[in-house]
Write a protein that holds these residues in place. Structure first.
Motif, PDB file in Angstrom:
ATOM      1  N   UNK A 208       0.844  -1.194   0.000  1.00 19.63           N
ATOM      2  CA  UNK A 208       0.000   0.000   0.000  1.00 19.63           C
ATOM      3  C   UNK A 208       0.885   1.252   0.000  1.00 19.63           C
ATOM      4  N   UNK A 209       0.598   2.196  -0.899  1.00 23.09           N
ATOM      5  CA  UNK A 209       1.261   3.501  -0.888  1.00 23.09           C
ATOM      6  C   UNK A 209       0.392   4.425  -0.039  1.00 23.09           C
ATOM      7  N   UNK A 210       0.984   5.042   0.974  1.00 24.81           N
ATOM      8  CA  UNK A 210       0.206   5.798   1.955  1.00 24.81           C
ATOM      9  C   UNK A 210       0.601   7.267   1.936  1.00 24.81           C
ATOM     10  N   UNK A 211      -0.336   8.117   1.534  1.00 25.71           N
ATOM     11  CA  UNK A 211      -0.179   9.563   1.603  1.00 25.71           C
ATOM     12  C   UNK A 211      -1.200  10.107   2.604  1.00 25.71           C
ATOM     13  N   UNK A 212      -0.932  11.259   3.210  1.00 26.31           N
ATOM     14  CA  UNK A 212      -1.835  11.752   4.257  1.00 26.31           C
ATOM     15  C   UNK A 212      -3.225  12.102   3.736  1.00 26.31           C
ATOM     16  N   UNK A 213      -4.233  11.727   4.523  1.00 29.49           N
ATOM     17  CA  UNK A 213      -5.622  12.097   4.249  1.00 29.49           C
ATOM     18  C   UNK A 213      -6.090  12.963   5.414  1.00 29.49           C
ATOM     19  N   UNK A 214      -6.147  14.258   5.183  1.00 28.67           N
ATOM     20  CA  UNK A 214      -6.473  15.201   6.254  1.00 28.67           C
ATOM     21  C   UNK A 214      -7.932  15.615   6.155  1.00 28.67           C
ATOM     22  N   UNK A 215      -8.623  15.495   7.294  1.00 28.36           N
ATOM     23  CA  UNK A 215     -10.019  15.919   7.360  1.00 28.36           C
ATOM     24  C   UNK A 215     -10.186  16.761   8.615  1.00 28.36           C
ATOM     25  N   UNK A 216     -10.456  18.050   8.395  1.00 28.25           N
ATOM     26  CA  UNK A 216     -10.589  18.946   9.534  1.00 28.25           C
ATOM     27  C   UNK A 216      -9.280  19.065  10.289  1.00 28.25           C
ATOM     28  N   UNK A 217      -9.328  18.787  11.607  1.00 32.63           N
ATOM     29  CA  UNK A 217      -8.129  18.923  12.441  1.00 32.63           C
ATOM     30  C   UNK A 217      -7.455  17.585  12.707  1.00 32.63           C
ATOM     31  N   UNK A 218      -7.833  16.547  11.947  1.00 26.10           N
ATOM     32  CA  UNK A 218      -7.171  15.258  12.142  1.00 26.10           C
ATOM     33  C   UNK A 218      -6.713  14.702  10.800  1.00 26.10           C
ATOM     34  N   UNK A 219      -5.794  13.765  10.880  1.00 26.68           N
ATOM     35  CA  UNK A 219      -5.375  12.982   9.722  1.00 26.68           C
ATOM     36  C   UNK A 219      -5.983  11.600   9.921  1.00 26.68           C
ATOM     37  N   UNK A 220      -6.681  11.086   8.931  1.00 28.44           N
ATOM     38  CA  UNK A 220      -7.443   9.855   9.102  1.00 28.44           C
ATOM     39  C   UNK A 220      -6.626   8.600   8.806  1.00 28.44           C
ATOM     40  N   UNK A 221      -5.364   8.770   8.456  1.00 30.98           N
ATOM     41  CA  UNK A 221      -4.508   7.599   8.263  1.00 30.98           C
ATOM     42  C   UNK A 221      -3.139   7.879   8.879  1.00 30.98           C
ATOM     43  N   UNK A 222      -2.248   6.916   8.795  1.00 28.96           N
ATOM     44  CA  UNK A 222      -0.911   7.070   9.375  1.00 28.96           C
ATOM     45  C   UNK A 222       0.062   6.207   8.587  1.00 28.96           C
TER      46      UNK A 222
END
Length: 392
Positions: free
Chosen positions: A1-15
């Motif tokens: 899996x290639x993982x790039x940040x998914x930012x929603x509001x004040x959190x990032x939903x992945x790591x």
């Protein structure tokens, strides 16, 4: 899996597992370069051990004092299709490094507010450690389920006594604007105290003591942020402030209740930093962006690991700790001194949408935000295929 940040509001939903591991490695490397913690802890329980100040505390205890560490956290395990939480990957990395370096570690994943997890923790202490000599309480949660009644309490971020209008920064819209917050009612204040006050800290210590697992001369500390004039309306004179007052009450009660083991109990006031909790609080993204710029210019900026190392060496394990009038350990003086606050307040009065990126260190703020989730860390290939399913 290639993982790039998914930012929603004040959190990032992945790591990112590799990025989180590198972040942990760098904190360990920092502690290894420092002088050992003289007369430091040897058997440590960290409640809220997977991110921020709690994770830094675990690292400082293990690598600064050779301590055996038992962590409690509540993190989501990865699947084939979804990453785990940053705290999951941080914990997995810590386990890997600690075991390689011959350091005992164990982590219990579950709701730290529950009596079930408390009992599980006590059983693990009895089995592996016998007793503990330091209890770190570093929980941050928007909700708490009362283990006696089953009622779920929710915290609220509101002023007390009147409405409050101030500047804030919307990270989603890259916008400096005014925000108005309505005052909290009595129920909202009471529920915030239930979640963020000292009751669960007291419950932990009570059950640990009843089980006979607190060592003689044990210390315990809960972390807080007090701030100064610019943040008082959302901290000191607000629902969070009432909860912080309850932490002070709890600390005093703990100091007077366990004389048979000579328990020392402290609230530790730490510097404002980018954390998953602070990112959600109105005012804080703007305030932190400004203090980062000022403190970097002054050469006084610290991250979690630097703050916690000083807490150990200048607070918990020294004969002359920095205590304020409320018997709190104060490690936030580099931020809250009058000269630094005057610079920050001057910038606060000047900052607008047009000059925000010139006056504030938002680049530093955003970089620290991404690091929380393992992103933006030099040397990590974020286009590489990685295995998200990491265990500890």
């Amino acid at each position: 899996m290639v993982i790039h940040p998914k930012i929603r509001g004040f959190i990032c939903t992945n790591a990112h597992p590799i990025g989180c591991a590198e972040n942990v490695r760098q904190q360990i490397a920092y502690i290894k370069k420092q002088a050992p913690v003289t007369n430091g802890p040897k058997r440590v329980l960290v409640i809220g051990s997977s991110t921020g100040y709690g994770l830094a505390s675990r690292i400082a205890a293990a690598y600064g004092s050779g301590a055996k560490t038992l962590g409690v956290c509540f993190e989501k395990e990865p699947t084939e299709r979804k990453t785990g939480t940053a705290g999951w990957y941080n914990t997995a990395a810590f386990h890997n490094f600690a075991k390689t370096d011959g350091l005992y570690c164990h982590t219990i994943n579950g709701d730290a507010f529950s009596d079930e997890i408390k009992a599980q923790t006590i059983a693990q202490i009895k089995e592996d450690l016998g007793q503990i000599d330091l209890v770190i309480y570093s929980l941050a949660s928007p909700k708490r389920k009362d283990p006696e009644t089953g009622e779920v309490y929710s915290s609220t971020l509101k002023p007390v006594g009147g409405s409050y209008t101030t500047k804030t920064y919307d990270t989603d819209k890259d916008s400096v604007h005014e925000i108005s917050l309505d005052p909290a009612n009595d129920d909202e204040i009471a529920q915030t105290i239930k979640v963020m006050g000292g009751q669960d800290w007291e419950r932990w210590i009570d059950q640990l003591h009843a089980a006979g697992v607190l060592a003689q001369d044990c210390q315990t500390t809960a972390y807080t942020y007090i701030g100064k004039k610019l943040t008082w309306p959302i901290y000191g004179h607000a629902t969070i402030g009432r909860a912080k007052e309850d932490l002070d009450r709890a600390a005093a009660n703990l100091r007077s209740s366990y004389s048979d083991v000579n328990l020392s109990a402290w609230v530790s006031s730490l510097k404002a930093l980018v954390t998953q909790a602070s990112s959600a609080i109105p005012v804080m993204p703007l305030y932190i962006s400004l203090i980062y710029g000022v403190m970097k210019e002054e050469g006084t900026h610290e991250g979690c690991i630097e703050q916690i190392y000083r807490l150990f060496t200048e607070g918990l394990y020294t004969d002359s700790p920095r205590l304020d009038e409320a018997n709190r350990l104060r490690m936030d003086g580099l931020e809250t001194n009058e000269a630094t606050q005057a610079k920050i307040e001057a910038l606060w009065n000047q900052v607008t949408q047009e000059n925000f990126h010139e006056l504030a260190d938002y680049k530093g703020y955003h970089s620290e935000f991404l690091r929380l989730f393992g992103f933006g860390i030099e040397g990590v290939d974020y286009d590489a295929d990685v295995e998200p399913q990491v265990s500890w």
